[in-house]
Write an enzyme that holds these catalytic residues in place. Structure first.
Site: not given
Length: 305
Positions: A91, A123, A154, A178
């Site tokens: 990410r 992000n 999730r 994250h």
């Protein structure tokens, strides 16, 4: 008093948030800002065309930072999703782009006099949220990231599938970044009110495998459609509703952790001022160690900004 929202970045996520706010009737006023003015104008027109079939008629304006002065909630959703196309699970690949984007928009937000609650989905979410808070100078409570709110959803989906229950009957938290260093705090997870560990042992389920499935959930979506939008937009809108309703909703989000001097995904109470308080749940030593490691990862990236 009308409910006034603004969105900076109307790509897949920003446009989905705008659509949700307009169709749910949440927004009385909506400001759309994007570096691509044609895109902002197109989204404005598309939403305005929809209003003839809706119960409400929000005012939708574009490209005006001065409108942020009396905006209640600002979503910052800019980014470059194509940075992830060859990222193979990293990410941080977006970081090279998003770092420059926030350096451009943070002074404009500050100059506008914005003093509402800012919700960041960019992000790397945690480092960007902390950067925005520092640069704009708002109290930490008023700048939060969606963080592990999405990763927790999730986890709830994966656990629910394995136990054949509604995802809303799965409680507990994903902590940390994250990103890759996140972890499921299994000590906090319950299914229908019962601790998950004994239930998993009974069903001979490997919790590490479930965690890997949850962690890779975003990549499964990204590899199929080229981006993620519905779940992250739903998380962002849910946080905004908790602010407007002064709901005191307990949920994970990215907010400042004093112990680790970093923004990190952790449970907080969301109300009219943003993060009203951080909830410190005692974690077993191995989970606390994972949190410390994840926070250090975030801090390292934040310091390069």
């Amino acid at each position: 008093m009308g409910r006034k929202y603004a969105i900076i970045g109307v790509g897949h996520v920003g446009a989905t948030i705008a659509f949700a706010l307009v169709t749910k009737g949440d927004a009385d006023e909506l400001i759309l800002i994007d570096k691509n003015e044609k895109k902002a104008r197109a989204e404005q027109l598309d939403l305005q065309d929809a209003t003839a079939r809706l119960e409400t008629r929000p005012k939708i304006k574009i490209q005006d930072y001065s409108e942020l002065a009396d905006t209640d909630i600002l979503f910052v959703t800019a980014g470059n999703i194509h940075a992830l196309d060859h990222a193979s699970g990293n990410r941080w690949a977006e970081f090279e782009y998003t770092r420059e984007i926030v350096k451009d928009i943070a002074p404009k937000i500050k100059k506008s006099g914005f003093h509402g609650v800012l919700i960041d989905t960019m992000n790397p979410c945690d480092a960007i949220s902390q950067y925005l808070q520092k640069e704009i100078g708002l109290p930490g409570s008023q700048v939060l990231g969606t963080g592990t709110f999405l990763d927790t959803a999730r986890m709830q989906r994966v656990v629910a599938e394995n136990f054949a229950v509604d995802p809303k009957n799965v409680t507990g938290f994903v902590y940390g970044e994250h990103g890759e260093s996140q972890f499921v705090a299994w000590s906090t997870v319950k299914v229908n009110g019962l601790a998950v560990k004994p239930l998993a042992a009974k069903k001979q389920l490997d919790l590490d495998k479930l965690e890997a499935q949850a962690r890779s959930g975003g990549w499964a979506v990204h590899s199929g459609k080229g981006y993620t939008s519905f779940a992250i937009a739903t998380c962002a809108v849910k946080l905004s509703r908790a602010v407007f309703d002064d709901a005191h909703l307990m949920c994970p989000c990215s907010t400042y952790n004093a112990k680790y001097d970093s923004y990190v995904g952790q449970p907080g109470i969301i109300g009219k001022n943003g993060v009203e308080e951080v909830v410190t749940i005692p974690l077993p030593p191995e989970e606390e160690a994972k949190l410390a490691k994840s926070a250090a990862t975030i801090k390292e990236k934040f310091e390069t900004m």
